[in-house]
Design an enzyme around this catalytic site. Structure first.
Site, PDB file in Angstrom:
ATOM      1  N   HIS A 160      40.689  40.311  60.752  1.00  9.95           N
ATOM      2  CA  HIS A 160      41.568  41.262  61.444  1.00  9.95           C
ATOM      3  C   HIS A 160      42.955  40.712  61.758  1.00  9.95           C
ATOM      4  O   HIS A 160      43.773  41.393  62.335  1.00  9.95           O
ATOM      5  CB  HIS A 160      40.910  41.731  62.749  1.00  9.95           C
ATOM      6  CG  HIS A 160      40.809  40.667  63.796  1.00  9.95           C
ATOM      7  ND1 HIS A 160      39.756  39.792  63.864  1.00  9.95           N
ATOM      8  CD2 HIS A 160      41.639  40.319  64.805  1.00  9.95           C
ATOM      9  CE1 HIS A 160      39.932  38.960  64.871  1.00  9.95           C
ATOM     10  NE2 HIS A 160      41.074  39.246  65.465  1.00  9.95           N
TER      11      HIS A 160
HETATM   12  C1  UD1 Z   1      43.947  41.955  69.418  1.00 11.92           C
HETATM   13  C2  UD1 Z   1      44.579  40.611  69.799  1.00 11.92           C
HETATM   14  C3  UD1 Z   1      44.007  39.517  68.909  1.00 11.92           C
HETATM   15  C4  UD1 Z   1      42.497  39.504  68.968  1.00 11.92           C
HETATM   16  C5  UD1 Z   1      41.938  40.887  68.656  1.00 11.92           C
HETATM   17  C6  UD1 Z   1      40.469  40.867  68.895  1.00 11.92           C
HETATM   18  C7  UD1 Z   1      46.929  40.639  70.583  1.00 11.92           C
HETATM   19  C8  UD1 Z   1      48.316  40.343  70.182  1.00 11.92           C
HETATM   20  N1  UD1 Z   1      46.029  40.649  69.561  1.00 11.92           N
HETATM   21  O1  UD1 Z   1      44.315  42.251  68.085  1.00 11.92           O
HETATM   22  O2  UD1 Z   1      44.491  38.256  69.364  1.00 11.92           O
HETATM   23  O3  UD1 Z   1      42.014  38.579  68.046  1.00 11.92           O
HETATM   24  O4  UD1 Z   1      42.540  41.860  69.541  1.00 11.92           O
HETATM   25  O5  UD1 Z   1      39.793  41.910  68.331  1.00 11.92           O
HETATM   26  O6  UD1 Z   1      46.651  40.855  71.725  1.00 11.92           O
HETATM   27  N2  UD1 Z   1      42.591  49.944  67.688  1.00 11.92           N
HETATM   28  C9  UD1 Z   1      41.648  50.924  67.702  1.00 11.92           C
HETATM   29  N3  UD1 Z   1      40.796  50.976  68.759  1.00 11.92           N
HETATM   30  C10 UD1 Z   1      40.856  50.124  69.806  1.00 11.92           C
HETATM   31  C11 UD1 Z   1      41.840  49.134  69.794  1.00 11.92           C
HETATM   32  C12 UD1 Z   1      42.700  49.046  68.722  1.00 11.92           C
HETATM   33  O7  UD1 Z   1      41.540  51.721  66.787  1.00 11.92           O
HETATM   34  O8  UD1 Z   1      40.038  50.242  70.749  1.00 11.92           O
HETATM   35  C13 UD1 Z   1      43.495  49.851  66.533  1.00 11.92           C
HETATM   36  C14 UD1 Z   1      44.837  50.560  66.753  1.00 11.92           C
HETATM   37  O9  UD1 Z   1      45.243  51.127  65.553  1.00 11.92           O
HETATM   38  C15 UD1 Z   1      45.754  49.407  67.107  1.00 11.92           C
HETATM   39  C16 UD1 Z   1      45.202  48.272  66.271  1.00 11.92           C
HETATM   40  O10 UD1 Z   1      43.799  48.481  66.257  1.00 11.92           O
HETATM   41  O11 UD1 Z   1      47.108  49.677  66.816  1.00 11.92           O
HETATM   42  C17 UD1 Z   1      45.516  46.899  66.824  1.00 11.92           C
HETATM   43  O12 UD1 Z   1      45.071  46.765  68.178  1.00 11.92           O
HETATM   44  P1  UD1 Z   1      45.716  45.650  69.149  1.00 11.92           P
HETATM   45  O13 UD1 Z   1      44.976  45.577  70.422  1.00 11.92           O
HETATM   46  O14 UD1 Z   1      47.194  45.854  69.243  1.00 11.92           O
HETATM   47  O15 UD1 Z   1      45.556  44.314  68.337  1.00 11.92           O
HETATM   48  P2  UD1 Z   1      44.285  43.738  67.567  1.00 11.92           P
HETATM   49  O16 UD1 Z   1      44.626  43.667  66.124  1.00 11.92           O
HETATM   50  O17 UD1 Z   1      43.074  44.462  67.990  1.00 11.92           O
HETATM   51  N1  UDP Z   2      32.119  40.231  67.597  1.00 15.97           N
HETATM   52  C1  UDP Z   2      31.259  41.308  67.828  1.00 15.97           C
HETATM   53  N2  UDP Z   2      31.146  42.288  66.878  1.00 15.97           N
HETATM   54  C2  UDP Z   2      31.848  42.257  65.710  1.00 15.97           C
HETATM   55  C3  UDP Z   2      32.719  41.156  65.480  1.00 15.97           C
HETATM   56  C4  UDP Z   2      32.844  40.171  66.441  1.00 15.97           C
HETATM   57  O1  UDP Z   2      30.594  41.347  68.873  1.00 15.97           O
HETATM   58  O2  UDP Z   2      31.696  43.167  64.879  1.00 15.97           O
HETATM   59  C5  UDP Z   2      32.265  39.202  68.637  1.00 15.97           C
HETATM   60  C6  UDP Z   2      32.053  37.774  68.188  1.00 15.97           C
HETATM   61  O3  UDP Z   2      30.692  37.389  68.269  1.00 15.97           O
HETATM   62  C7  UDP Z   2      32.910  37.006  69.194  1.00 15.97           C
HETATM   63  C8  UDP Z   2      34.055  37.956  69.461  1.00 15.97           C
HETATM   64  O4  UDP Z   2      33.614  39.245  69.062  1.00 15.97           O
HETATM   65  O5  UDP Z   2      32.173  36.807  70.401  1.00 15.97           O
HETATM   66  C9  UDP Z   2      35.287  37.565  68.703  1.00 15.97           C
HETATM   67  O6  UDP Z   2      36.270  38.524  68.874  1.00 15.97           O
HETATM   68  P1  UDP Z   2      37.400  38.843  67.817  1.00 15.97           P
HETATM   69  O7  UDP Z   2      37.057  38.268  66.496  1.00 15.97           O
HETATM   70  O8  UDP Z   2      37.685  40.283  67.895  1.00 15.97           O
HETATM   71  O9  UDP Z   2      38.675  38.107  68.456  1.00 15.97           O
HETATM   72  P2  UDP Z   2      39.256  36.629  68.354  1.00 15.97           P
HETATM   73  O10 UDP Z   2      38.200  35.682  68.784  1.00 15.97           O
HETATM   74  O11 UDP Z   2      39.727  36.431  66.962  1.00 15.97           O
HETATM   75  O12 UDP Z   2      40.435  36.668  69.276  1.00 15.97           O
END
Ligand code: UD1
Ligand code: UDP
Length: 384
Positions: free
Chosen positions: A214
């Site tokens: 992601h």
């Molecule tokens: C965010 C964090 C990242 C983390 C990730 C975990 C920042 C800068 N990034 O990235 O460090 O690894 O979360 O998963 O804080 N969206 C949905 N539903 C939701 C949330 C998001 O559809 O509930 C979609 C939206 O299109 C949104 C995109 O995901 O624009 C990105 O969401 P955002 O929270 O900005 O960043 P992540 O890529 O999720």
């Molecule tokens: N995770 C989850 N379901 C998924 C993918 C990840 O529960 O489909 C959990 C995973 O076990 C870990 C956490 O989400 O505990 C990691 O989050 P993510 O990869 O979104 O964020 P990051 O660690 O990269 O910031």
């Protein structure tokens, strides 16, 4: 005589916003509940709002319902960060906590820390000191800035102490306590295994690859996304690949017109984001994890599942020890070759073992906070 319940002597406002925050805060809230005189309140910024990225974790990990959800939602970095600051400021001002506690490196982490500091409220940062040294990552900016304004820096691995010292953080602020994400993993591992998620999906133990991707560097441009998808498609020709897709990645696949390539690929199983227990159940029994997640690198290393991380650097160098985790460049042939080397047994990975990733990091954190806020050492299993 009227009997009044004892008043808390210190109030902690804990802030979460995105998926990886929930498993980190859960053990801290649990440990804090056991300390008389400490009261914790949970605030959810609403950065993540889908049931599969947020609500599900509260139920599975038995996290209390947040007292407030700021409902911030998605947006650009500046919008999201500013909106969390704008909405959390009156909450902090009204509740007057003695401490604001933030975890990880997402936009909500930095925004809450900044708002608290400006109101004169001390900040504790859990997972402090991690550095990828790659300023293209938005998380790296969040880490550096949050650490710079935090009063208590709780560090998960030795590299974090080195990084903080190099940046001039005062010695007395730094506490090497271990990894709260691993606290949750060890607490729920058995329950996750009992779900037998691989079997329910028709997969054999150690007979499949689990992929999560992601990070913007892998999914935001057509070229980058094409590389990881080509690699997944090629690997899936010989071994099933389970791919729970983050909404950011799903949106990019659709927007860049790569949907049919992914959906038609033989052996590639596309799933919605999974709940924590199903995900850990799959991770524990996978032959290989292919990921760009921060947390998954750590979990795989402790579970003994070989991990390939599609990134040029990691802020979690401890996971690289003994080959538990390996970085792989942005090249489909390189990813496929590395995956094959592991899947055919040519390259072995050692399960990571580190004394402070023992399931008790949250107790050590709460012990330090109780000493600072209440002036006494809480009953913790191990001193920090
Ligand atoms: C965010 C964090 C990242 C983390 C990730 C975990 C920042 C800068 N990034 O990235 O460090 O690894 O979360 O998963 O804080 N969206 C949905 N539903 C939701 C949330 C998001 O559809 O509930 C979609 C939206 O299109 C949104 C995109 O995901 O624009 C990105 O969401 P955002 O929270 O900005 O960043 P992540 O890529 O999720
Ligand atoms: N995770 C989850 N379901 C998924 C993918 C990840 O529960 O489909 C959990 C995973 O076990 C870990 C956490 O989400 O505990 C990691 O989050 P993510 O990869 O979104 O964020 P990051 O660690 O990269 O910031």
């Amino acid at each position: 005589m009227v009997h009044r319940p004892p008043q808390p002597r210190a109030r902690i406002l804990a802030v979460v916003g995105a998926r990886p925050n929930f498993m980190k805060v859960a053990p801290i809230l649990q440990a804090a509940r056991r300390v008389r005189g400490l009261q914790t309140t949970l605030v959810h910024t609403g950065q993540h709002y889908d049931e599969s990225l947020s609500g599900a974790f509260f139920r599975e990990l038995r996290i209390v319902r947040p007292a407030v959800n700021l409902g911030v939602g998605s947006g650009s970095h500046a919008q999201q960060t500013a909106e969390v600051m704008r909405r959390i400021e009156p909450v902090i001002a009204a509740r007057k906590p003695h401490l604001v506690l933030v975890v990880g490196d997402v936009n909500s982490t930095l925004a809450a820390a900044l708002a608290a500091t400006k109101l004169g409220v001390p900040v504790a940062h859990v997972e402090a000191g991690l550095r990828s040294f790659d300023r293209r990552m938005p998380e790296e900016t969040n880490r550096i800035l949050t650490d710079a304004i935090s009063d208590h820096l709780f560090v998960s691995e030795p590299s974090g102490v080195t990084n903080l010292r190099r940046e001039g953080a005062p010695h007395e602020r730094i506490h090497l306590v271990g990894n709260v994400m691993i606290d949750t993993l060890l607490r729920f591992r058995k329950r996750a295994a009992a779900l037998a998620t691989p079997r329910r999906l028709g997969l054999e133990n150690r007979g499949y690859v689990l992929a999560t991707l992601h990070r913007p560097e892998n999914v935001d441009t057509r070229e980058a996304l094409r590389i990881v998808i080509d690699a997944l498609v090629a690997i899936a020709r010989t071994v099933p690949v389970v791919f729970p897709i983050h909404p950011r990645t799903r949106a990019r696949i659709d927007a860049l017109g790569l949907g049919s390539a992914v959906r038609r690929a033989m052996g590639l199983r596309l799933l919605a984001p999974l709940g924590y227990l199903d995900f850990v159940s799959l991770l524990d029994a996978a032959a290989l994890a292919l990921t760009d997640s921060g947390g998954v690198q750590e979990e795989a290393a402790i579970l003994g599942t070989p991990c390939l991380t599609r990134r040029d650097s990691t802020e979690r160098p401890l996971t690289l020890q003994g080959g538990a985790n390996r970085l792989v460049a942005a090249s489909a042939p390189a990813i496929v070759a590395e995956a094959r080397a592991i899947l055919t047994g040519k390259r072995r990975a050692k399960t990571l073992s580190y004394a402070l990733w023992d399931g008790h990091a949250a107790e050590r954190i709460v012990s330090v906070l109780a000493a600072k806020l209440l002036g006494h050492r809480a009953a913790a299993r191990k001193g920090a």
